[in-house]
Design a protein around this motif. Structure first.
Motif, mmCIF file in Angstrom:
data_model
loop_
_atom_site.group_PDB
_atom_site.id
_atom_site.type_symbol
_atom_site.label_atom_id
_atom_site.label_comp_id
_atom_site.label_asym_id
_atom_site.label_seq_id
_atom_site.Cartn_x
_atom_site.Cartn_y
_atom_site.Cartn_z
ATOM 1 N N PHE A 120 0.960 -1.387 0.025
ATOM 2 C CA PHE A 120 0.105 0.388 -0.031
ATOM 3 C C PHE A 120 0.429 1.535 -0.006
ATOM 4 O O PHE A 120 0.565 2.484 -0.516
ATOM 5 C CB PHE A 120 -0.941 0.346 1.565
ATOM 6 N N SER A 121 1.873 0.889 0.771
ATOM 7 C CA SER A 121 3.075 1.973 0.720
ATOM 8 C C SER A 121 4.792 2.232 0.211
ATOM 9 O O SER A 121 4.660 0.577 -0.016
ATOM 10 C CB SER A 121 2.860 3.092 1.962
ATOM 11 N N GLU A 122 5.364 3.449 -0.433
ATOM 12 C CA GLU A 122 6.371 2.716 -0.341
ATOM 13 C C GLU A 122 7.533 2.400 0.819
ATOM 14 O O GLU A 122 8.505 0.871 1.017
ATOM 15 C CB GLU A 122 7.672 3.486 -0.237
ATOM 16 N N GLU A 123 6.822 1.804 2.661
ATOM 17 C CA GLU A 123 6.893 1.347 3.910
ATOM 18 C C GLU A 123 6.668 0.085 4.047
ATOM 19 O O GLU A 123 7.782 -0.841 3.841
ATOM 20 C CB GLU A 123 5.826 2.230 4.681
ATOM 21 N N ASP A 124 5.724 -0.599 3.016
ATOM 22 C CA ASP A 124 5.436 -1.850 2.672
ATOM 23 C C ASP A 124 6.560 -2.334 1.898
ATOM 24 O O ASP A 124 6.308 -3.714 2.487
ATOM 25 C CB ASP A 124 3.371 -1.648 1.994
ATOM 26 N N SER A 125 6.558 -1.973 0.767
ATOM 27 C CA SER A 125 7.738 -2.820 0.178
ATOM 28 C C SER A 125 8.610 -3.444 0.611
ATOM 29 O O SER A 125 9.896 -3.406 -0.107
ATOM 30 C CB SER A 125 7.945 -1.158 -1.458
ATOM 31 N N LYS A 126 9.327 -1.910 1.464
ATOM 32 C CA LYS A 126 10.271 -2.611 2.443
ATOM 33 C C LYS A 126 10.661 -4.040 2.545
ATOM 34 O O LYS A 126 11.411 -4.775 2.526
ATOM 35 C CB LYS A 126 10.992 -1.800 3.335
ATOM 36 N N ASP A 127 9.603 -4.851 2.778
ATOM 37 C CA ASP A 127 10.037 -5.833 3.158
ATOM 38 C C ASP A 127 9.557 -6.785 2.641
ATOM 39 O O ASP A 127 9.738 -8.176 2.459
ATOM 40 C CB ASP A 127 8.671 -6.112 4.467
#
Length: 162
Positions: A24-31
């Motif tokens: 849902f966000s750039e933060e989510d993509s880190k995992d």
């Protein structure tokens, strides 16, 4: 086959697909480890006070400069669109925005702006859902946009490094 993947196939646009958990966000993509070749893309749906709409695709890992984006579109000060506007113009929900959803803008109300650095590369985008990513060439993405009667601009749309 999903309708969007069939559409890509019908347009002779080769792609690689990778399933993953929802982003849902750039933060989510880190995992999430995306093994596809290409530049990870984030997309912004913006408007100005006169309800001029724009879909912006840029490098996931860079900071957008809304003033540069507004200038590239020829718009006034920009704000982000709400979920109702996303659904009305692009038939998409937050978190799944992709340049592919321009196919739903049959009135051509939305302008398209791409990062000029995508030229000659592959890009990684969502296939109308945020639980998968596809890799396609930027030339094929431009061809897709044109197929649906839209034009696009290329611009430098990033904040200067501090």
């Amino acid at each position: 086959m999903e309708p969007i993947l069939q559409t890509l196939t019908d347009l002779n646009i080769p792609y690689e697909l990778q399933e993953h958990k929802a982003i849902f966000s750039e933060e989510d993509s880190k995992d999430i480890v995306i093994t596809l070749e290409g530049t990870d893309v984030k997309n912004l749906f913006v408007k100005d006070k006169n309800n001029n709409y724009g879909l912006v695709s840029l490098d996931l890992h860079k900071r957008a400069d809304l003033k540069k984006i507004a200038s590239a579109f020829g718009y006034g000060r920009l704000s982000f669109c709400n979920p109702d506007e996303l659904m009305k113009y692009l038939n998409i929900t937050p978190g799944s925005v992709t340049p592919l959803c321009i196919m739903f803008d049959t009135q051509r109300s939305v302008k398209v702006l791409f990062d000029e650095n995508f030229e000659g590369k592959k890009v990684i985008i969502h296939p109308l859902r945020n639980t998968a990513s596809i890799s396609i060439t930027f030339d094929d993405l431009k061809r897709f946009v044109e197929h649906y009667g839209h034009t696009y601009k290329l611009a430098d749309i990033y904040k200067e490094e501090e």
